[in-house]
Enzyme design. Structure first.
Site, short mmCIF file in Angstrom:
data_model
loop_
_atom_site.label_atom_id
_atom_site.label_comp_id
_atom_site.label_asym_id
_atom_site.label_seq_id
_atom_site.Cartn_x
_atom_site.Cartn_y
_atom_site.Cartn_z
N ASP A 31 0.86 -1.19 0.00
CA ASP A 31 0.00 0.00 0.00
C ASP A 31 0.90 1.24 0.00
OD1 ASP A 31 -3.27 0.18 0.97
OD2 ASP A 31 -2.10 2.04 0.78
N ASP A 74 4.38 2.40 -5.28
CA ASP A 74 3.42 3.06 -6.17
C ASP A 74 3.18 2.12 -7.35
OD1 ASP A 74 1.99 4.51 -7.96
OD2 ASP A 74 3.47 6.11 -8.22
N THR A 145 -17.58 -4.51 -9.11
CA THR A 145 -18.68 -3.88 -8.39
C THR A 145 -20.01 -4.14 -9.10
OG1 THR A 145 -19.59 -1.77 -7.70
CG2 THR A 145 -18.03 -1.69 -9.48
N SER A 180 -21.27 6.12 -12.79
CA SER A 180 -20.29 7.12 -12.35
C SER A 180 -18.97 6.81 -13.06
CB SER A 180 -20.07 7.07 -10.83
OG SER A 180 -19.29 5.93 -10.50
N TYR A 182 -16.20 6.34 -11.51
CA TYR A 182 -15.61 5.24 -10.74
C TYR A 182 -16.11 3.89 -11.27
CZ TYR A 182 -15.90 1.54 -7.29
OH TYR A 182 -15.87 0.31 -6.70
N HIS A 183 -17.46 3.77 -11.40
CA HIS A 183 -18.00 2.48 -11.86
C HIS A 183 -17.53 2.18 -13.28
CE1 HIS A 183 -20.88 3.23 -8.46
NE2 HIS A 183 -20.71 1.93 -8.30
N LYS A 186 -14.23 0.61 -13.26
CA LYS A 186 -14.29 -0.81 -12.90
C LYS A 186 -14.67 -1.67 -14.12
CE LYS A 186 -13.98 -1.89 -8.93
NZ LYS A 186 -12.81 -2.22 -8.08
N GLN A 209 -18.98 -6.77 -6.16
CA GLN A 209 -19.44 -6.51 -4.80
C GLN A 209 -20.45 -5.36 -4.74
OE1 GLN A 209 -16.94 -7.04 -0.94
NE2 GLN A 209 -16.38 -5.12 -1.88
N LEU A 240 -25.04 2.41 4.35
CA LEU A 240 -25.48 1.93 5.68
C LEU A 240 -24.53 2.41 6.78
CD1 LEU A 240 -27.52 0.35 7.33
CD2 LEU A 240 -26.20 -1.70 6.92
N TYR A 256 -31.41 9.75 -0.51
CA TYR A 256 -31.36 10.54 -1.75
C TYR A 256 -32.59 10.24 -2.61
CZ TYR A 256 -26.32 11.25 -0.77
OH TYR A 256 -25.11 11.58 -0.21
N VAL A 328 -27.11 10.99 -10.62
CA VAL A 328 -28.02 10.65 -11.72
C VAL A 328 -28.16 9.14 -11.69
CG1 VAL A 328 -28.35 10.70 -14.22
CG2 VAL A 328 -27.25 12.64 -13.06
N1 USQ Z 1 -27.35 6.93 -0.87
C1 USQ Z 1 -28.33 7.63 -0.20
N2 USQ Z 1 -27.94 8.42 0.84
C2 USQ Z 1 -26.64 8.55 1.24
C3 USQ Z 1 -25.64 7.82 0.54
C4 USQ Z 1 -26.04 7.03 -0.52
O1 USQ Z 1 -29.52 7.54 -0.50
O2 USQ Z 1 -26.38 9.28 2.19
C5 USQ Z 1 -27.73 6.03 -1.99
C6 USQ Z 1 -27.03 6.33 -3.30
O3 USQ Z 1 -27.73 7.31 -4.03
C7 USQ Z 1 -27.03 4.94 -3.96
C8 USQ Z 1 -26.98 3.97 -2.80
O4 USQ Z 1 -27.32 4.71 -1.64
O5 USQ Z 1 -28.23 4.74 -4.64
C9 USQ Z 1 -25.62 3.32 -2.58
O6 USQ Z 1 -24.65 4.35 -2.39
P1 USQ Z 1 -23.23 4.06 -1.72
O7 USQ Z 1 -22.57 5.37 -1.52
O8 USQ Z 1 -23.40 3.18 -0.53
O9 USQ Z 1 -22.55 3.16 -2.83
P2 USQ Z 1 -21.76 3.51 -4.16
O10 USQ Z 1 -21.47 4.95 -4.32
O11 USQ Z 1 -22.48 2.87 -5.30
O12 USQ Z 1 -20.36 2.80 -3.95
C10 USQ Z 1 -20.13 1.83 -2.93
C11 USQ Z 1 -18.62 1.72 -2.70
C12 USQ Z 1 -17.97 1.17 -3.96
C13 USQ Z 1 -18.63 -0.12 -4.38
C14 USQ Z 1 -20.13 0.08 -4.55
C15 USQ Z 1 -20.89 -1.18 -4.85
O13 USQ Z 1 -18.09 2.98 -2.35
O14 USQ Z 1 -16.58 0.96 -3.70
O15 USQ Z 1 -18.09 -0.57 -5.59
O16 USQ Z 1 -20.66 0.59 -3.30
S1 USQ Z 1 -22.27 -0.87 -5.92
O17 USQ Z 1 -23.05 0.25 -5.37
O18 USQ Z 1 -23.08 -2.07 -5.96
O19 USQ Z 1 -21.74 -0.55 -7.21
#
Ligand code: USQ
Length: 383
Positions: A31, A74, A145, A180, A182-183, A186, A209, A240, A256, A328
């Site tokens: 790391d 790195d 993801t 996004s 980020y996604h 991936k 995941q 959560l 949201y 979005v």
């Molecule tokens: N959300 C809310 N309120 C909040 C935060 C989030 O309603 O305060 C909603 C978001 O709009 C979204 C959902 O909760 O619809 C999940 O958001 P998240 O921030 O828990 O998850 P996400 O940004 O998608 O990313 C997280 C991890 C990422 C992983 C991904 C799995 O940061 O590393 O890859 O979860 S997944 O979402 O299945 O792509």
């Protein structure tokens, strides 16, 4: 087993390192503090501050029976990765967890978007070339993801889709449509891995995941080894983990939009279980094996209601507040992902019970005074 663990200081990386040492693996943990640097630049702290990677690694090294070496490298630099494999390889398993993990971070600006793409794509590229060059028999385990799939109006299969077209059929990666940068990064790394499997016959497992929650650590561990990062801010906190910290701080739960967005969730206990199971039962040479790494699906509103109910047991009367969605994304959609294959490998799921939530509350409450409520809303917008 000789294990190369990339991203070993992370939310998943560190507990995985501990688990591997418990199983007596020889661990080379890498790391370079990329995530800690990003946090520092945004003035974000996890719930408790943990000593730097090399310091806590030296405590682990001195106390565990297994062989454990921590390296600050790195990995976005090809020469570094080549040298790492030459000096310390060959490995049986390579865990690639060294990626920028936040969707909101990738959407702050052109600069953070580029940082996400260049870090995630370049490291995976370097790892694949090093594996092909120095240890083609090693098994790559990469965290993908569920968000790569988006929210299609059909069932989400475990990685692949059989297509019939004009009387002929074939199997393809399940369609991807990320929400996004980020996604999207991936998706790019999945594509690179699939190319490497086809071209060099590497063996790879991709763990798709969902948002992870929970602790799997003792936040009060005095020597920093058993502790783990717990983020509750808008950038690095998953939904959560944020809701529990918000409830403890008596802050409204920030749902949201309509809150009908559904996702597949997984407890960190199960996440580590899956990472271990994938290592113990590797993919074959020339195989890209894909698992949907989730154990339950909920809407965001269902999660908020669960947290609100659990909070009452601790005398917190927390409100649910629907805020304008900064992202979005579909807020009301079909969602039926398949996720049975990891159970076939031996995963015993840990459900999100009231008891599991109470345990999270108990841990977070002890650090209530450290919660910085200004970090709940940093207002990164997708629009
Ligand atoms: N959300 C809310 N309120 C909040 C935060 C989030 O309603 O305060 C909603 C978001 O709009 C979204 C959902 O909760 O619809 C999940 O958001 P998240 O921030 O828990 O998850 P996400 O940004 O998608 O990313 C997280 C991890 C990422 C992983 C991904 C799995 O940061 O590393 O890859 O979860 S997944 O979402 O299945 O792509």
């Amino acid at each position: 087993m000789r294990i190369l663990l990339l991203g070993a200081d992370g939310y998943l990386g560190w507990p995985l390192a501990l688990e591997l040492t418990k199983k007596n693996c020889e661990v080379f943990a890498v790391d370079n503090g990329f995530k800690r640097d990003m946090c520092a630049s945004l003035k974000i702290n996890p719930l408790i501050c943990i000593k730097d990677f090399l310091t806590r690694s030296s405590v682990l090294q001195a106390t565990c029976k297994a062989s454990f070496q921590a390296l600050d490298v790195d990995l976005s630099n090809w020469e570094n990765v080549n040298t790492l494999f030459l000096e310390y390889g060959p490995f049986d398993t390579v865990y690639q967890l060294a990626e920028q993990p936040s969707a909101p971070f990738s959407m702050i600006s052109g600069s953070t978007s580029l940082k996400t793409l260049s870090n995630n794509v370049s490291i995976t590229n370097n790892v694949l070339f090093a594996m092909a060059t120095h240890c083609p028999d090693a098994h790559l385990i990469h965290i993908g993801t569920m968000g790569e799939y988006g929210t299609p109006n059909i069932d989400i299969e475990e990685g692949w889709l059989d297509i019939k077209h004009k009387g002929k059929s074939d199997r393809f990666l399940f369609p991807r449509q990320a929400g996004s940068v980020y996604h999207t990064s991936k998706i790019m790394t999945t594509d690179l891995i699939w190319f490497a499997v086809r071209n060099w016959g590497l063996s790879a497992t991709e763990l798709m995941q969902g948002p992870v929650y929970g602790l799997l650590s003792d936040l009060d561990d005095k020597n920093d080894v058993g502790q783990n990062h717990y983020y509750y801010d808008e950038i690095f906190g998953t939904v959560l983990n944020r809701f529990v910290a918000q409830a403890v701080a008596n802050h409204p739960l920030t749902v949201y939009g309509k809150g009908e967005q559904k996702r597949g969730f997984i407890n960190i206990i199960d996440s580590i279980q899956c990472l271990m199971l994938a290592m113990q039962q590797p993919a074959e040479r020339g195989q890209l094996r894909i698992f949907n790494q989730i154990t339950e699906t909920f809407s965001v509103m269902q999660l908020a209601q669960k947290v609100q109910r659990a909070a009452r047991a601790f005398d917190f009367r927390v409100r649910i507040e629907r805020t304008e969605n900064p992202r979005v994304e579909s807020e009301d959609h079909y969602y039926n992902p398949k996720y049975s294959d990891l159970k076939k490998l031996g995963l015993v799921p840990t459900p999100l019970t009231d008891n599991a939530l109470s345990q999270m509350f108990n841990s977070i409450m002890r650090h209530r005074s450290s919660i910085d409520v200004s970090k709940f809303r940093m207002r990164v917008s997708w629009k």
